[in-house]
Design an enzyme around this catalytic site. Sequence first.
Site, short mmCIF file in Angstrom:
data_model
loop_
_atom_site.label_atom_id
_atom_site.label_comp_id
_atom_site.label_asym_id
_atom_site.label_seq_id
_atom_site.Cartn_x
_atom_site.Cartn_y
_atom_site.Cartn_z
CG ASP A 71 -18.33 114.82 -4.74
OD1 ASP A 71 -17.83 115.95 -4.57
OD2 ASP A 71 -17.84 113.97 -5.51
CE LYS A 105 -15.55 115.96 -7.45
NZ LYS A 105 -16.58 114.93 -7.61
CG HIS A 139 -12.75 115.94 -11.71
ND1 HIS A 139 -13.97 115.45 -12.13
CD2 HIS A 139 -12.26 115.01 -10.85
CE1 HIS A 139 -14.21 114.29 -11.54
NE2 HIS A 139 -13.18 114.00 -10.76
N1 NAP Z 1 -12.22 114.17 -7.14
C1 NAP Z 1 -11.97 112.99 -7.65
O1 NAP Z 1 -11.11 112.82 -8.53
C2 NAP Z 1 -12.72 111.79 -7.12
C3 NAP Z 1 -12.19 110.51 -7.31
C4 NAP Z 1 -12.86 109.42 -6.75
C5 NAP Z 1 -14.04 109.61 -6.05
N2 NAP Z 1 -14.57 110.87 -5.92
C6 NAP Z 1 -15.85 111.09 -5.20
O2 NAP Z 1 -15.83 110.37 -3.99
C7 NAP Z 1 -16.95 109.50 -3.93
C8 NAP Z 1 -16.63 108.26 -3.10
O3 NAP Z 1 -15.52 107.55 -3.60
P1 NAP Z 1 -15.63 106.22 -4.46
O4 NAP Z 1 -16.92 106.18 -5.16
O5 NAP Z 1 -14.39 106.18 -5.27
O6 NAP Z 1 -15.52 105.03 -3.43
P2 NAP Z 1 -16.04 104.69 -1.96
O7 NAP Z 1 -17.14 105.60 -1.58
O8 NAP Z 1 -14.84 104.62 -1.11
O9 NAP Z 1 -16.58 103.20 -2.16
C9 NAP Z 1 -17.73 102.92 -2.90
C10 NAP Z 1 -17.94 101.42 -2.88
O10 NAP Z 1 -18.16 101.01 -1.53
C11 NAP Z 1 -19.34 100.23 -1.46
N3 NAP Z 1 -19.96 100.48 -0.16
C12 NAP Z 1 -20.59 101.61 0.24
N4 NAP Z 1 -21.02 101.49 1.50
C13 NAP Z 1 -20.68 100.25 1.92
C14 NAP Z 1 -20.88 99.55 3.13
N5 NAP Z 1 -21.50 100.13 4.15
N6 NAP Z 1 -20.40 98.29 3.20
C15 NAP Z 1 -19.77 97.73 2.16
N7 NAP Z 1 -19.54 98.34 0.98
C16 NAP Z 1 -19.99 99.61 0.86
C17 NAP Z 1 -20.20 100.72 -2.61
O11 NAP Z 1 -21.13 99.71 -2.96
P3 NAP Z 1 -22.50 99.98 -3.78
O12 NAP Z 1 -22.35 101.26 -4.52
O13 NAP Z 1 -22.62 98.80 -4.66
O14 NAP Z 1 -23.61 100.06 -2.79
C18 NAP Z 1 -19.16 100.96 -3.68
O15 NAP Z 1 -18.78 99.77 -4.34
C19 NAP Z 1 -17.22 109.21 -5.41
O16 NAP Z 1 -18.48 108.63 -5.62
C20 NAP Z 1 -17.06 110.59 -5.97
O17 NAP Z 1 -18.22 111.38 -5.69
C21 NAP Z 1 -13.90 111.96 -6.43
#
Ligand code: NAP
Length: 335
Positions: A71, A105, A139
């Site tokens: 993504d 996006k 987006h």
């Molecule tokens: N469409 C939109 O507007 C939108 C908005 C937000 C997100 N997104 C997409 O969704 C994806 C995921 O969401 P997100 O990045 O917001 O947050 P998330 O995936 O919910 O959380 C990421 C965080 O969790 C940590 N983490 C990952 N695996 C873990 C584990 N097994 N144990 C403990 N901590 C862990 C990561 O640490 P480390 O990275 O330090 O390893 C990072 O700090 C984004 O990367 C993006 O591609 C899209």
Amino acid sequence: MHSLLPIFPLAALALAQQQPQVPIAPDTPRPAGPLTLDTIPRLGYGTWNLKGDNVSDAVSLAIQTGYRHIDCAAIYRNEKEVGRGIADGLAKAGLQREDIWVTSKLWNDHHGAASNVEAAIRQTLSDLDLTYLDLYHMHWPVSSTPDPEIEYLDTWDAMTTLLPAQQNLTRHLGISNFSPAQVARLLAHSPTNTPSVHQMELHPYLPQTAWLAFHRLNNIHVTAYSPFAGTNPTYSPGATVPLLSNPVITKLAEKRDCTPAQVALAWGLARGTSVIPKAQHAEYIESNFEVEGCELKEKDLKAVDGLGAEPKRFNDPSKSWGVGLYKGLEDAGGK
Ligand SMILES: NC(=O)c1ccc[n+]([C@@H]2O[C@H](COP(=O)([O-])OP(=O)(O)OC[C@H]3O[C@@H](n4cnc5c(N)ncnc54)[C@H](OP(=O)(O)O)[C@@H]3O)[C@@H](O)[C@H]2O)c1
Ligand SMILES: *[C@@H]1O[C@H](CO)[C@@H](O)[C@H](O)[C@H]1NC(C)=O
Ligand SMILES: *[C@@H]1O[C@H](CO)[C@@H](O)[C@H](O)[C@H]1NC(C)=O
């Protein structure tokens, strides 16, 4: 693209809004398979906030570990590094481009005319070093172009020229962060080219169950972003207990021999959504992928459902952008 079910979308929308507890009755079995889009791998890898000198290594490791869905987004400003990681991962895993699903996006500054939208996807494809995307999302339903007349319906019409029937730059189109009224308006405006996927914030602290059901009725697959709630380091979790250390989650993890992160992902998969956890730590990339071995029982899923009693949204730029977002949805506070 996808035919709508024989339910007028606005009627289904009204149902979803009036009766937030329905239509998923407590005893309804959770869907085991995909909602509508049978080709989207339901465990993806998120790339927002991947930064530093091992972004390509992280993406490559994800592909070598088994992730088949990446993504991306132009605004993450790392598509070149992500693209190098995709190429490296495919080579090392002995895979072809067609073996994986790549999403990106359109950012708010390229809304409007087909020329804006085309320039944006061509830049993304060039950065990712790909010839096509599997999915291209709008987006946000928000334009930051200088033309105040531009709105998301125009942008959507421009995006439809990217589909296989015309320019063939993306296999599917999606939306992200739309409100119920915005989705209803889009479906009424564009009944033949409807979105294949809606990507939105979804996790145990923001379950949006009726909203998810609306998408099932209307044949729109849902991708859950930020599956670990406030864990994303750019969010302000305030006093909220971090999801991955919430006792309901940690106790279940211990009982079922899973990690807390796997419990959150397994819950999202059990609801029929695709989930796209981001991780830069090699060990998280690997252990998150092993969610398949984390088997939760229906009572476990219900216990996790209970965490959404007071919904908490972490991604809400309404105030900073001066626009109303998420109207009618859970915790649409406009922070
Ligand atoms: N469409 C939109 O507007 C939108 C908005 C937000 C997100 N997104 C997409 O969704 C994806 C995921 O969401 P997100 O990045 O917001 O947050 P998330 O995936 O919910 O959380 C990421 C965080 O969790 C940590 N983490 C990952 N695996 C873990 C584990 N097994 N144990 C403990 N901590 C862990 C990561 O640490 P480390 O990275 O330090 O390893 C990072 O700090 C984004 O990367 C993006 O591609 C899209
Ligand atoms: C990237 O570097 C960080 C910090 O050194 C490290 O913790 C992480 O495991 C690395 N990730 C990969 C995939 O090499
Ligand atoms: C669209 O592009 C894909 C991948 O490059 C190709 O396999 C497919 O045949 C093309 N479809 C059309 C309708 O041109």
